[in-house]
Design an enzyme around this catalytic site. Structure first.
Site, short mmCIF file in Angstrom:
data_model
loop_
_atom_site.label_atom_id
_atom_site.label_comp_id
_atom_site.label_asym_id
_atom_site.label_seq_id
_atom_site.Cartn_x
_atom_site.Cartn_y
_atom_site.Cartn_z
CG HIS A 176 43.34 -11.30 -0.31
ND1 HIS A 176 42.53 -10.02 -0.74
CD2 HIS A 176 43.53 -11.20 -1.61
CE1 HIS A 176 42.62 -10.14 -0.90
NE2 HIS A 176 42.77 -10.24 -2.07
CG ASP A 190 40.98 -16.53 2.50
OD1 ASP A 190 39.89 -16.40 1.87
OD2 ASP A 190 41.38 -15.05 2.15
CD GLN A 243 43.31 -17.78 -5.40
OE1 GLN A 243 43.07 -18.45 -5.77
NE2 GLN A 243 42.91 -16.62 -5.53
CE LYS A 268 39.66 -14.23 -5.50
NZ LYS A 268 40.36 -13.32 -6.52
CB CYS A 325 45.10 -8.42 -2.43
SG CYS A 325 44.68 -6.71 -3.62
N1 PMP Z 1 41.24 -14.50 -0.44
C1 PMP Z 1 41.94 -14.57 -0.63
C2 PMP Z 1 43.13 -16.12 -0.55
C3 PMP Z 1 41.74 -13.75 -2.43
O1 PMP Z 1 42.77 -14.44 -3.44
C4 PMP Z 1 41.17 -13.36 -2.43
C5 PMP Z 1 41.09 -12.46 -4.04
N2 PMP Z 1 41.70 -12.44 -4.92
C6 PMP Z 1 40.30 -12.48 -2.03
C7 PMP Z 1 40.59 -13.16 0.03
C8 PMP Z 1 39.35 -11.36 -1.52
O2 PMP Z 1 38.17 -12.01 -2.64
P1 PMP Z 1 37.41 -10.57 -3.05
O3 PMP Z 1 38.08 -9.63 -3.58
O4 PMP Z 1 36.36 -12.26 -4.26
O5 PMP Z 1 36.25 -10.45 -1.81
#
Ligand code: PMP
Length: 406
Positions: free
Chosen positions: A119, A195, A198, A221, A361
């Protein structure tokens, strides 16, 4: 089996575009059960006050709830101590804090390893750290929709200082073998950052068993409020790290020219924290614990196994990532014929089905897959087999609308 929990989520009981809502955008954010909404209201109705500062009763109660939430998080991810739990705004903040720490350590000849499926929030902080220090950013590529472990072994060396990887890809749904990776990373003396945005909502997390050095995730999430997240770090590393933000709450003594910091975890939490967010996240964890994370995972596996052959049977539908169901979680990124994913997502919305379309993203990943965008359906505890049927039916309707009968 979990299907009855849907009634705990008031937002799901509504009509969108004349159709009952089917919410399949859970990788972006999840809905909140009444139990979490009640705890948030209860906190504000009974105990709201600033933490750590007041000696009055409400402040003591508020502090107790905030710190109890930290312990709930520590237990949920099996951390050794609640000192290892830092409340953040979300995964993005946590990863930025670690990359900031990396800036203090990295030197020109050092290397940082990430992967092409990250991401943006696990790419850009590392780009910045490398640009500022002259360190090199190296990428692990994929094989059959999963991290290519041979490439990881090839790029790891004594130059590697940090490896930062998604536990589960937010596009491909594949699970990285973090425990095995931790051994490889530690063998070259580097730190492993994960990270967990997910993975934490969907499976049992045991940071000690995985032996990760840092682990970041987001409350929103996993049924919790927005604006609250967690950065876990091994205590000895957090002791080494300097605070990233400065101000009230995180100090011990302040003199004219310098200041000293509080002990862990508070030295990282400058300013009034998101107290209600932490309390709400703890309520979300209580809800998930009542179900059992094994059951959460099993439910999603059942949904994916149910929908997979139905999606495969739709002519012109391409699913990205591993085709091996045992290697996938509840995220399915796909395209339909040569239709634009935004058109497909808009057509699905007319049927009441909420999915996401775009680059999710993860622009480097989509470039690597050679697609400009995909549709993404992502599942959670309150989704049902009927939701799966509705998605399949709506995709077929969309295809017939644009291309004529199958
Ligand atoms: N890493 C991953 C794999 C994600 O799916 C996301 C959210 N889509 C993020 C980081 C970022 O999370 P946040 O916007 O809650 O900081």
């Amino acid at each position: 089996m979990l299907e009855e929990c849907k009634s705990d989520f008031p937002i799901l009981d509504q009509i969108v575009n004349d159709e009952p809502l089917v919410y399949l955008d859970n990788a972006a954010t999840t809905q909140k059960p009444q139990q979490v909404l009640d705890v948030l209201a209860d906190y504000y109705q009974k105990d709201n006050a600033n933490v750590h500062r007041g000696v009055h009763t409400l402040s003591e109660r508020s502090t107790a709830r905030y710190e109890a939430a930290r312990q709930t998080v520590a237990d949920f991810i099996r951390a050794k101590s609640s000192k290892e739990i830092l409340f953040t705004r979300g995964t993005t903040t946590g990863l930025n804090w670690v990359a900031q720490f990396a800036r203090d350590l990295l030197q020109a000849d050092d290397e940082v390893i990430i992967s092409v499926q990250e991401h943006h929030s696990n790419i850009i902080p590392w780009q910045q750290a490398c640009q500022k220090t002259g360190a090199k950013l190296r990428y692990v590529t994929l094989k059959n929709g999963e991290l290519d472990m041979d490439v990881l072994k090839e790029v790891l060396s004594e130059k590697t200082k940090f490896v930062s990887l998604a536990h589960i890809s937010n596009v491909l749904g594949s699970v990285a073998p973090i425990k095995e990776i931790a051994e490889l990373v530690h063998a070259v003396g580097a730190y492993l950052v994960v990270d967990g945005a997910q993975s934490t909502p969907h499976m049992v997390i045991d940071v000690q068993d995985l032996d990760v050095d840092f682990f970041a995730f987001s409350g929103h999430k996993m049924l919790g409020p927005t604006g609250i997240g967690v950065l876990y770090g091994k205590q000895e590393l957090l002791e080494l790290m300097s605070p990233v933000e400065f101000g009230g709450e995180m100090i011990e003594f302040v003199y004219e020219q310098y200041a000293t910091w509080k002990e862990l975890p508070w030295k990282f939490e400058a300013g009034t924290p998101n107290i209600a967010g932490a309390v709400g996240l703890a309520a979300a964890i209580d809800y998930l614990n009542d179900i059992g994370m094994e059951h959460v995972q099993q439910h999603e596996e059942e949904l994916i196994a149910y929908i997979w052959p139905k999606l495969q049977a739709i002519p012109g539908l391409t699913i990205y990532g591993s085709q091996d169901l045992s290697k996938r979680t509840g995220v399915i990124a796909f395209n339909l014929d040569n239709l634009h994913p935004h058109d497909v997502a808009t057509a699905l919305d007319y049927e009441g089905v909420a999915v996401r379309a775009g680059h999710h993203c993860a622009q480097p990943l989509l470039r690597y897959l050679q697609v400009p965008a995909t549709v993404r359906a992502s599942f959670y505890i309150y989704n049902t087999k009927a939701d799966c049927d509705k998605l399949v039916e709506a995709i077929i309707k969309t295809k017939e609308f644009f291309n004529g009968p199958i």
